[in-house]
Design a protein around this motif. Structure first.
Motif, PDB file in Angstrom:
ATOM      1  N   ILE A 124       0.842  -1.203   0.000  1.00 30.60           N
ATOM      2  CA  ILE A 124       0.000   0.000   0.000  1.00 30.60           C
ATOM      3  C   ILE A 124       0.875   1.250   0.000  1.00 30.60           C
ATOM      4  N   LEU A 125       1.883   1.279   0.876  1.00 29.71           N
ATOM      5  CA  LEU A 125       2.720   2.480   0.996  1.00 29.71           C
ATOM      6  C   LEU A 125       3.566   2.712  -0.254  1.00 29.71           C
ATOM      7  N   ILE A 126       4.115   1.635  -0.826  1.00 31.94           N
ATOM      8  CA  ILE A 126       4.910   1.792  -2.054  1.00 31.94           C
ATOM      9  C   ILE A 126       4.012   2.318  -3.185  1.00 31.94           C
ATOM     10  N   SER A 127       2.823   1.729  -3.312  1.00 32.93           N
ATOM     11  CA  SER A 127       1.884   2.174  -4.357  1.00 32.93           C
ATOM     12  C   SER A 127       1.528   3.640  -4.172  1.00 32.93           C
ATOM     13  N   ARG A 128       1.281   4.038  -2.925  1.00 35.95           N
ATOM     14  CA  ARG A 128       0.891   5.415  -2.630  1.00 35.95           C
ATOM     15  C   ARG A 128       2.016   6.391  -2.974  1.00 35.95           C
ATOM     16  N   ALA A 129       3.254   6.000  -2.640  1.00 37.13           N
ATOM     17  CA  ALA A 129       4.399   6.870  -2.940  1.00 37.13           C
ATOM     18  C   ALA A 129       4.605   7.007  -4.449  1.00 37.13           C
ATOM     19  N   VAL A 130       4.494   5.883  -5.162  1.00 33.03           N
ATOM     20  CA  VAL A 130       4.663   5.916  -6.623  1.00 33.03           C
ATOM     21  C   VAL A 130       3.532   6.726  -7.261  1.00 33.03           C
ATOM     22  N   LYS A 131       2.323   6.574  -6.732  1.00 36.19           N
ATOM     23  CA  LYS A 131       1.184   7.360  -7.224  1.00 36.19           C
ATOM     24  C   LYS A 131       1.476   8.857  -7.113  1.00 36.19           C
ATOM     25  N   ARG A 132       2.078   9.250  -5.993  1.00 33.68           N
ATOM     26  CA  ARG A 132       2.377  10.675  -5.779  1.00 33.68           C
ATOM     27  C   ARG A 132       3.413  11.178  -6.785  1.00 33.68           C
ATOM     28  N   LEU A 133       4.442  10.384  -7.053  1.00 30.75           N
ATOM     29  CA  LEU A 133       5.436  10.776  -8.059  1.00 30.75           C
ATOM     30  C   LEU A 133       4.775  10.933  -9.422  1.00 30.75           C
ATOM     31  N   HIS A 134       3.972   9.944  -9.794  1.00 30.56           N
ATOM     32  CA  HIS A 134       3.343   9.966 -11.113  1.00 30.56           C
ATOM     33  C   HIS A 134       2.369  11.131 -11.247  1.00 30.56           C
ATOM     34  N   ALA A 135       1.675  11.476 -10.145  1.00 33.35           N
ATOM     35  CA  ALA A 135       0.741  12.607 -10.187  1.00 33.35           C
ATOM     36  C   ALA A 135       1.481  13.916 -10.448  1.00 33.35           C
ATOM     37  N   ALA A 136       2.765  13.963 -10.058  1.00 32.97           N
ATOM     38  CA  ALA A 136       3.585  15.162 -10.305  1.00 32.97           C
ATOM     39  C   ALA A 136       4.275  15.100 -11.669  1.00 32.97           C
ATOM     40  N   GLY A 137       3.975  14.055 -12.452  1.00 34.07           N
ATOM     41  CA  GLY A 137       4.588  13.913 -13.772  1.00 34.07           C
ATOM     42  C   GLY A 137       5.981  13.331 -13.732  1.00 34.07           C
TER      43      GLY A 137
END
Length: 473
Positions: A124-137
């Motif tokens: 969950i935490l890895i997915s959430r962190a990667v999601k945040r990077l991707h949301a910033a492009g």
């Protein structure tokens, strides 16, 4: 890498001289991108999930970055078995130690291993962190178990090596990635020059492949593409084909040519490498279709890979499906409860005994009209009920407030009868009999019986739960 005198930060110098573009990338990483993610509202949350460098230094002609020291929890407390014969006590907990059955069985002290529930939390935490990077492009470009620190004791995770972030159209990747996690299209075109338009370089879609591999390995302790099919007698060519153009899911439903041969597995790799005993479907109904999309549909079609957000949602819903194993000696301690057949732990084979309530959740889009959500909550003693269970508009992510984290109620088995105890739900009602609705006051309890209908909240997004009683005799 050098520690500061008080060990609160490190300075890491690059071995090679960095060109102008590399310096420009680093200035942006420690400046604008760090500001955008860590210094905005909610930024404190992300400081725990990223080890983000915050300054640049130059010394004796070498360029370096300044970054916070890893949290204490990401260093081995006990190390390896037999009085730490590997000498890893005090070293950082690279994820690779926990994603291999041999490492787990032979080398790592059992007190470091945690349990299966905490491996889901790590996902969950890895997915959430990667999601945040991707949301910033941004793309990490080298997502692997070497660049993710984990603590299975409490389910924590932290992404490191942020200095290589990829920004499409501005900062190309420095590296192609770490073997085992490089997407097939990158492997296939790695022989081409970097500026060749046909060369595929790390980006958000390749991060999605690496993320799927990480989650698969943390839950099943094997690699999804490393089967026993041989494509070429030359080991280097075989590696390039099996991870690139000819890569094939080891659990592909129709093409079984890359299955892992149990006869070739070491005793310390079993039962995990036996996909007939522990198939990927043991991860439950929310993760199974995502693994299919990642390693069947999207393996060679990057646009079909699940997003980090989809992984996060599926993993959070999977936490609600797990049940503690009744075998106190079970290594994994938790499993996804499957009640379409006789329920049992897939890891140790222990059958479930006793009656168990399952809450099937419904939510309203129009007043008085409740629709199924494909979301269930398994009940066990002292299992908690939270607002993200009682209201579909609340999700347990980085934006959740302290008030929303408060427990709403809990479940207890007393004299062989299951109850829900109401702690903070002002609207809790038993609506099984439409003409005789019963309010369950705060401090009260309600018995969970087959077909019982409980309305948690009358607010917008409030959920209705229908109880199903599973009898594991």
């Amino acid at each position: 890498v050098y520690f500061s005198p008080d060990k609160s930060y490190v300075v890491a110098f690059f071995r090679d001289n960095q060109n102008y573009q590399a310096k420009d990338r680093l200035v942006t990483v420690v400046g604008a991108y760090r500001e955008r993610i860590l210094n905005q509202v909610g930024g404190e949350y992300w400081k725990n999930l990223f080890c983000w460098p915050y300054a640049l230094v130059e010394h004796n002609g070498k360029l370096g970055v300044v970054a916070p020291t890893y949290q204490k929890q990401f260093f081995f407390e006990y190390g390896s078995k037999n009085n730490d014969f590997l000498g890893i006590k005090g070293k950082d907990k690279e994820g690779k130690w926990f994603a291999s059955p041999t490492n787990r069985n032979r080398y790592i002290d059992s007190r470091e291993l945690g349990d299966w529930q905490n491996h889901i939390r790590i996902g969950i935490l890895i997915s959430r962190a990667v999601k945040r990077l991707h949301a910033a492009g941004l793309a990490h470009s080298d997502l692997s178990y070497k660049n993710v620190l984990v603590n299975p004791i409490n389910g924590a995770a932290c992404i490191i090596d942020i200095d290589g972030l990829v920004v499409p159209g501005k900062f190309p990747p420095d590296v192609v990635g770490t073997p085992d996690f490089i997407a097939p299209e990158v492997v296939m075109t790695s022989y081409l020059k970097k500026d060749d338009p046909n060369r595929k370089l790390p980006n958000i879609n390749t991060d999605r492949h690496a993320l799927a591999v990480l989650i698969y390995m943390y839950l099943l302790y094997r690699h999804p593409l490393r089967g026993d099919k041989v494509h070429d007698m030359d080991p280097q060519k075989d590696e390039a084909l099996s991870m690139g153009a000819k890569s094939l899911y080891v659990e592909h439903p129709t093409d079984t040519s890359n299955r892992i041969k149990v006869a070739n597995a070491k005793p310390t790799e079993l039962p995990w490498k036996d996909t007939s005993k522990i198939p990927y479907t043991v991860t439950g109904p929310y993760l199974t279709p995502l693994f299919q999309r990642a390693f069947i549909d999207g393996l060679h079609e990057p646009s079909k890979r699940p997003t980090a957000d989809e992984w996060e949602v599926a993993l959070v819903k999977t936490i609600d499906l797990i049940q503690p194993c009744q075998n106190t000696s079970c290594d994994q301690k938790w499993y996804v409860f499957e009640n379409t057949t006789k329920p049992k732990c897939p890891f140790c084979g222990t059958p479930y005994k006793g009656k168990l309530p399952v809450l099937n959740l419904y939510s309203s889009r129009k007043e008085g009209q409740y629709l199924p959500e494909n979301h269930r909550l398994m009940v066990y003693t002292n299992q908690s009920l939270f607002q993200w269970h009682t209201n579909r508009n609340v999700f347990p992510n980085e934006r959740i407030s302290d008030a929303q984290k408060k427990r709403e109620g809990y479940f207890v088995l007393h004299n062989n009868v299951w109850y829900l105890v109401n702690e903070h739900m002002n609207d809790l009602m038993d609506v099984t009999d439409f003409n005789n609705k019963k309010v369950i006051p705060v401090g009260g309890k309600v018995e969970l019986t087959e077909g019982k209908q409980l309305l948690f909240s009358r607010q917008e997004g409030g959920r209705l739960a229908v109880v199903q009683l599973v009898d594991g005799k």
